[in-house]
Write an enzyme that holds these catalytic residues in place. Sequence first.
Site, PDB file in Angstrom:
ATOM      1  CB  CYS A 114      28.274  27.149  57.145  1.00 19.77           C
ATOM      2  SG  CYS A 114      28.387  27.677  55.430  1.00 19.77           S
ATOM      3  CG  HIS A 250      32.204  27.954  59.187  1.00 19.67           C
ATOM      4  ND1 HIS A 250      32.548  27.053  58.201  1.00 19.67           N
ATOM      5  CD2 HIS A 250      31.419  28.885  58.585  1.00 19.67           C
ATOM      6  CE1 HIS A 250      31.990  27.424  57.061  1.00 19.67           C
ATOM      7  NE2 HIS A 250      31.312  28.537  57.264  1.00 19.67           N
ATOM      8  CG  ASN A 280      32.255  29.191  53.720  1.00 18.61           C
ATOM      9  OD1 ASN A 280      32.150  28.038  54.128  1.00 18.61           O
ATOM     10  ND2 ASN A 280      31.390  30.136  54.021  1.00 18.61           N
TER      11      ASN A 280
HETATM   12  O1  UT7 Z   1      29.592  30.243  55.904  1.00 16.90           O
HETATM   13  C1  UT7 Z   1      28.317  30.745  55.972  1.00 16.90           C
HETATM   14  C2  UT7 Z   1      28.308  32.038  56.620  1.00 16.90           C
HETATM   15  N1  UT7 Z   1      28.757  33.056  55.714  1.00 16.90           N
HETATM   16  C3  UT7 Z   1      29.545  33.997  56.143  1.00 16.90           C
HETATM   17  O2  UT7 Z   1      29.969  33.950  57.266  1.00 16.90           O
HETATM   18  C4  UT7 Z   1      29.837  35.134  55.231  1.00 16.90           C
HETATM   19  C5  UT7 Z   1      29.705  36.394  56.002  1.00 16.90           C
HETATM   20  N2  UT7 Z   1      29.960  37.593  55.244  1.00 16.90           N
HETATM   21  C6  UT7 Z   1      31.171  37.933  54.750  1.00 16.90           C
HETATM   22  O3  UT7 Z   1      32.112  37.171  54.854  1.00 16.90           O
HETATM   23  C7  UT7 Z   1      31.336  39.305  54.172  1.00 16.90           C
HETATM   24  O4  UT7 Z   1      30.151  40.032  54.369  1.00 16.90           O
HETATM   25  C8  UT7 Z   1      31.683  39.306  52.656  1.00 16.90           C
HETATM   26  C9  UT7 Z   1      33.111  38.844  52.445  1.00 16.90           C
HETATM   27  C10 UT7 Z   1      30.697  38.412  51.921  1.00 16.90           C
HETATM   28  C11 UT7 Z   1      31.564  40.722  52.096  1.00 16.90           C
HETATM   29  O5  UT7 Z   1      32.329  41.632  52.858  1.00 16.90           O
HETATM   30  P1  UT7 Z   1      31.695  43.010  53.358  1.00 16.90           P
HETATM   31  O6  UT7 Z   1      32.773  43.762  53.985  1.00 16.90           O
HETATM   32  O7  UT7 Z   1      30.504  42.675  54.194  1.00 16.90           O
HETATM   33  O8  UT7 Z   1      31.292  43.708  52.019  1.00 16.90           O
HETATM   34  P2  UT7 Z   1      29.835  44.144  51.482  1.00 16.90           P
HETATM   35  O9  UT7 Z   1      29.004  42.958  51.197  1.00 16.90           O
HETATM   36  O10 UT7 Z   1      29.264  45.184  52.408  1.00 16.90           O
HETATM   37  O11 UT7 Z   1      30.234  44.810  50.100  1.00 16.90           O
HETATM   38  C12 UT7 Z   1      31.082  45.947  50.024  1.00 16.90           C
HETATM   39  C13 UT7 Z   1      31.257  46.325  48.569  1.00 16.90           C
HETATM   40  C14 UT7 Z   1      29.946  46.387  47.778  1.00 16.90           C
HETATM   41  O12 UT7 Z   1      30.028  47.484  46.917  1.00 16.90           O
HETATM   42  P3  UT7 Z   1      29.259  48.860  47.253  1.00 16.90           P
HETATM   43  O13 UT7 Z   1      27.828  48.473  47.331  1.00 16.90           O
HETATM   44  O14 UT7 Z   1      29.826  49.316  48.549  1.00 16.90           O
HETATM   45  O15 UT7 Z   1      29.605  49.716  46.079  1.00 16.90           O
HETATM   46  C15 UT7 Z   1      29.960  45.135  46.967  1.00 16.90           C
HETATM   47  O16 UT7 Z   1      29.246  45.266  45.762  1.00 16.90           O
HETATM   48  O17 UT7 Z   1      32.068  45.353  47.890  1.00 16.90           O
HETATM   49  C16 UT7 Z   1      31.433  44.967  46.675  1.00 16.90           C
HETATM   50  N3  UT7 Z   1      31.813  43.581  46.355  1.00 16.90           N
HETATM   51  C17 UT7 Z   1      32.927  43.275  45.667  1.00 16.90           C
HETATM   52  N4  UT7 Z   1      33.890  44.040  45.120  1.00 16.90           N
HETATM   53  C18 UT7 Z   1      34.891  43.405  44.502  1.00 16.90           C
HETATM   54  C19 UT7 Z   1      31.171  42.436  46.680  1.00 16.90           C
HETATM   55  N5  UT7 Z   1      31.867  41.388  46.215  1.00 16.90           N
HETATM   56  C20 UT7 Z   1      32.948  41.875  45.589  1.00 16.90           C
HETATM   57  C21 UT7 Z   1      34.016  41.275  44.911  1.00 16.90           C
HETATM   58  N6  UT7 Z   1      34.979  42.076  44.383  1.00 16.90           N
HETATM   59  N7  UT7 Z   1      34.155  39.926  44.790  1.00 16.90           N
END
Ligand code: UT7
Length: 323
Positions: A114, A250, A280
């Site tokens: 990225c 980005h 992304n």
């Molecule tokens: O470009 C390369 C660099 N990449 C990035 O910059 C990405 C950086 N990270 C992010 O953008 C965020 O961390 C995400 C958008 C990927 C996730 O957001 P988050 O607020 O960090 O959520 P999380 O990973 O802590 O997940 C929260 C909850 C989890 O459930 P539990 O364990 O709390 O029950 C996940 O299983 O959300 C759940 N979850 C979803 N729920 C509905 C994960 N994906 C989904 C989904 N729909 N698509």
Amino acid sequence: MAGRSVVVGVGHYLPERIVPNSEFEETLDTTDEWIKSRSGIERRHFAAEDENTSDLATNAAEAALADAGLTADDIDAIVLATSTADLTFPSAATMVQARLGMTKGFAFDVQAVCAGFVFALSNANALIVSGQAKRVLVIGAETFSRIMDWSDRSTCVLFGDGAGALILELQDGAGTAQDRGILATDLNSDGRYKDLLYVDGGVSTQSTGHLRMQGNQVFRHAVEKLTKTAETALERAGLGNADVDWIVPHQANIRIIQGTAKKMGLPMENVVVTVQDHGNTSAASIPLALSVAKQRGQIKQDDLIVTEAIGGGLAWGSVVLRW
Ligand code: UT7
């Protein structure tokens, strides 16, 4: 006097197929609301089956050449940032070179996931200021849809396909921060963080693999590292945060974009945001955002722009340029 790499053309290409968040609700335990609120993404483009990264890149390159009023004969080198090249080799860059009808100069790919476009820009600038090329076509192009695990809701809803391109040209500057062109760059990587974001396959392991990400761990690094690299590059240019007209970040997550702007003390009015429409697109996201911002009338000549990106590696960096 100082040689500067000045942007003389910009263009982009997005595949025709637009996929709204609602489409994922049919196959995954997810909602439009979750995707929008956690990432800012509303839709993304996916390449057609017969459309590969070099096709997207060629279209973006042609748009940038048209914008500059140049032809392929005017270009000395192509630097293409991608992690999803059509073939293991040759480089996607040489495939674009052939498609543009360019039979001289040189072309190569840069792979920093990225952060790839920032690495490509920095390398292209080095080629120009060291006298190895006068005009460089710098492209970011990706088909991340090809490395998605469609059963993993935590990753497959976040990425999209696309390409953007810039043309950099050697021009004389006064050697001050008021010059047009690239004023400073800052590149970083730390391979200890490999497991946070990687593809679990590759040539040497004899598979294609799928993208794996510990999203919340990458998030934890993002705002701090992006702010630091942007401020380091600005300082190298002899400038401060208050001099910035546009942050062109980005486009991975609106919350990372907002957090970085806030930490830099800049309002969202000074930030180019396209994540809602593109998702992304990895190395393509910054040139796509630059091209869209120009079309929207946001970026104008002499505006001071800071780009910043982080991704797999981890690799991260920033480029400060005056448009
Ligand atoms: O470009 C390369 C660099 N990449 C990035 O910059 C990405 C950086 N990270 C992010 O953008 C965020 O961390 C995400 C958008 C990927 C996730 O957001 P988050 O607020 O960090 O959520 P999380 O990973 O802590 O997940 C929260 C909850 C989890 O459930 P539990 O364990 O709390 O029950 C996940 O299983 O959300 C759940 N979850 C979803 N729920 C509905 C994960 N994906 C989904 C989904 N729909 N698509």
